[in-house]
Scaffold this motif. Sequence first.
Motif, PDB file in Angstrom:
ATOM      1  N   UNK A  73      33.807   8.207  10.075  1.00 50.30           N
ATOM      2  CA  UNK A  73      34.111   8.488   8.668  1.00 50.30           C
ATOM      3  C   UNK A  73      32.844   8.943   7.953  1.00 50.30           C
ATOM      4  N   UNK A  74      32.984   9.999   7.184  1.00 50.73           N
ATOM      5  CA  UNK A  74      31.878  10.497   6.369  1.00 50.73           C
ATOM      6  C   UNK A  74      32.264  10.320   4.902  1.00 50.73           C
ATOM      7  N   UNK A  75      31.282   9.911   4.091  1.00 49.41           N
ATOM      8  CA  UNK A  75      31.615   9.614   2.704  1.00 49.41           C
ATOM      9  C   UNK A  75      30.555  10.138   1.748  1.00 49.41           C
ATOM     10  N   UNK A 119      24.580  17.653   8.460  1.00 47.13           N
ATOM     11  CA  UNK A 119      25.040  19.017   8.146  1.00 47.13           C
ATOM     12  C   UNK A 119      25.826  19.050   6.842  1.00 47.13           C
ATOM     13  N   UNK A 120      26.700  18.048   6.644  1.00 45.67           N
ATOM     14  CA  UNK A 120      27.574  18.087   5.468  1.00 45.67           C
ATOM     15  C   UNK A 120      26.943  17.397   4.247  1.00 45.67           C
ATOM     16  N   UNK A 121      25.784  16.831   4.431  1.00 48.00           N
ATOM     17  CA  UNK A 121      25.100  16.153   3.336  1.00 48.00           C
ATOM     18  C   UNK A 121      25.826  14.910   2.849  1.00 48.00           C
ATOM     19  N   UNK A 122      26.520  14.216   3.768  1.00 45.54           N
ATOM     20  CA  UNK A 122      27.241  12.993   3.365  1.00 45.54           C
ATOM     21  C   UNK A 122      26.246  11.865   3.116  1.00 45.54           C
ATOM     22  N   UNK A 123      26.687  10.865   2.321  1.00 43.07           N
ATOM     23  CA  UNK A 123      25.774   9.754   2.024  1.00 43.07           C
ATOM     24  C   UNK A 123      25.912   8.626   3.021  1.00 43.07           C
ATOM     25  N   UNK A 124      27.160   8.407   3.427  1.00 41.71           N
ATOM     26  CA  UNK A 124      27.413   7.247   4.295  1.00 41.71           C
ATOM     27  C   UNK A 124      28.251   7.643   5.484  1.00 41.71           C
ATOM     28  N   UNK A 125      28.080   6.922   6.567  1.00 38.41           N
ATOM     29  CA  UNK A 125      28.978   7.108   7.712  1.00 38.41           C
ATOM     30  C   UNK A 125      29.471   5.743   8.161  1.00 38.41           C
ATOM     31  N   UNK A 126      30.632   5.728   8.780  1.00 37.59           N
ATOM     32  CA  UNK A 126      31.137   4.500   9.403  1.00 37.59           C
ATOM     33  C   UNK A 126      31.751   4.908  10.739  1.00 37.59           C
ATOM     34  N   UNK A 140      25.901  10.959  12.861  1.00 39.04           N
ATOM     35  CA  UNK A 140      24.621  11.278  12.227  1.00 39.04           C
ATOM     36  C   UNK A 140      24.439  12.796  12.100  1.00 39.04           C
ATOM     37  N   UNK A 141      24.822  13.493  13.144  1.00 34.59           N
ATOM     38  CA  UNK A 141      24.708  14.944  13.147  1.00 34.59           C
ATOM     39  C   UNK A 141      25.574  15.557  12.033  1.00 34.59           C
ATOM     40  N   UNK A 142      26.820  15.103  11.967  1.00 30.46           N
ATOM     41  CA  UNK A 142      27.743  15.663  10.966  1.00 30.46           C
ATOM     42  C   UNK A 142      27.315  15.266   9.548  1.00 30.46           C
ATOM     43  N   UNK A 143      26.810  14.055   9.438  1.00 24.16           N
ATOM     44  CA  UNK A 143      26.343  13.596   8.123  1.00 24.16           C
ATOM     45  C   UNK A 143      25.260  14.536   7.601  1.00 24.16           C
TER      46      UNK A 143
END
Length: 435
Positions: free
Chosen positions: A297-299, A357-364, A352-355
Motif C-alpha cells: 500500500x502506498x499513501x 517514484x510516486x513520491x508517496x509518504x508512507x508504505x505498508x 520502496x521503489x514505487x514509493x
Amino acid sequence: MIVCKFGGSSLADAGQFRKVYELVKSDPARRFIVPSAPGKRDANDEKVTDLFYACYEACEAGRSVDGLLDRIFCRYDGIIADLGLNLRLESEFEGIRRLFGMRLGRDYFVSRGEYLNGIILANFLGFEFIDAADVIFFREDGSFDAEKTDIYLSEKLRNARNAVIPGFYGSTPGGTVRVFPRGGSDITGALVARAAGAELYENWTDVDGYLSADPRLIPGARTVPAMTFHQLRELRYAGAAVLHEDAIRPVREKGIPIYIRNTNRPDGPGTRILPALTEKGPGPVGVGGRGDYAAVTLEKDELRRGRDFFRRFTALLERDGIAPELLPCGVDSVTAVFSRRGLTLSPEALAEKWRAVLGAEKTAVIRDLALLSVVAGDLAGAPRIRAAALSALWEAGIPVLLLEECADGIHLILGVREGDLNSAAAVLHRALFEK
Ligand code: ASP
C-alpha cells in the motif's frame, strides 16, 4: 441429442467399458462419444498417455522402447479379450512400433492412447469410428483452427448416426498429428457437442461433480448441483478444477449446458453448468483460497491526483513484471495485491521503489497474504452470503485484511493471513454450506 465424453478412469479396464456401454445404450440420445485413453485402474497404476510420453522420451534418449510398448499394447489386448470382442489390433500396434523407430514427433505417439481406445470403444458399442485427425484441425504453427474444425466436424457428424471420436488430438493441413494440452479430451468433447448442435454435453468422470470446497481441506465439502458458466470460471479462480478450461468456450458460446457426472455413481446428482440459472439460484456455490500473495500500500494526501495516476502506477508494476490480482484503493492510497511467486525483488523492496517514484509518504506491506474466494449462487442471495461470511470470520476472531467484491455482485474476495487460510476456509464453509 447428447454428446458424452468419458475420462480415462471411466475406460481404464473392461469393467469400466461395460459401465460405459450400459450408460450409452440406456439413452438413444447419446449418439456421439468422445473417449480418453485408459487411465489408472488403481492408485499405483499408470495412465496409458503417461506411458506413451515415457516411450517418446526413452526413444529420444536412444533407449529401447519395446518393453514399454509391450506393456501398453498388453493393456489394450487385455480389454479386448475381457470384452470378448472380435477385434485384432496387431497391425495398428506394429504400425506404431515401426513409426517410433522413425521418430515421427511427440504428438503423434502420445495421441495413440485415445486413437486405440476409440477403435475398441466403437467396436464394442457398434458405432462408427471417426478418426479425430480427419475432423479436428490445427494450423501448421500448432494453434487450434476452430473455424475449419467446426465446418468439417459438423459436416461429418451430420452424416453419422452414432460415432466414437477419440479425444485429445487432431491434425494440421500437412497431416501432422497435434494434441491439445494434457486433459484435452474435454476440449474435443466440447467441440463435438458444438458441431453436432447437441442439447447437452455430458462429461463423465470419477468424481460426483464440482465440490463446494477442496475436500482435502474441508471434509464437509459437498457436490454443487448447478452453477452458471460464469460461476464456474470464478470457482476455477478459487482453485477448483475438474474440467479443462478450454472446454468451456465452445459450448458456452452455443448455450449448450455441461453436465459433470460420475461413471461409477451414475445415480448421483452431478453438477450442471448452465448458461443462466432459471429458477432461484442454488445458494452459495463454493469457497476456495490460495496463499502466496503480498499486498503493498502506498499513501499520501492526494496521491491519486491526476487522471493518469493509474496508468503511471500500473506501468511501474509492469516494469517489475507484476500483474496485480487486485488494486483496491482509498481516497489517498492505493494497494497492489500480487502473487509472490517468481518475484525477483522482495515486496518491501518493491514498495520502496514505487514509493520513491510516486513520491508517496508512507508504505505498508503484507507479505503473507492469502486470498479467499466466495462465489454466491445468485444476486438475490449474495447480500446474505456476504453478511454471513464476514460475521462468521469476525466471530472466529480471524482478521480480514482486505475485502473486494467483483462488480457482478456474486464473487467476494477476502484477504487473510496465510496462517489463517485453512481455518478461515473451514469457518466460511461451515457458515455458508453446513447450516
Ligand atoms: N489422455 C490425455 C491426457 O492424459 C488427454 C485426456 O485424458 O483428456 O492428458
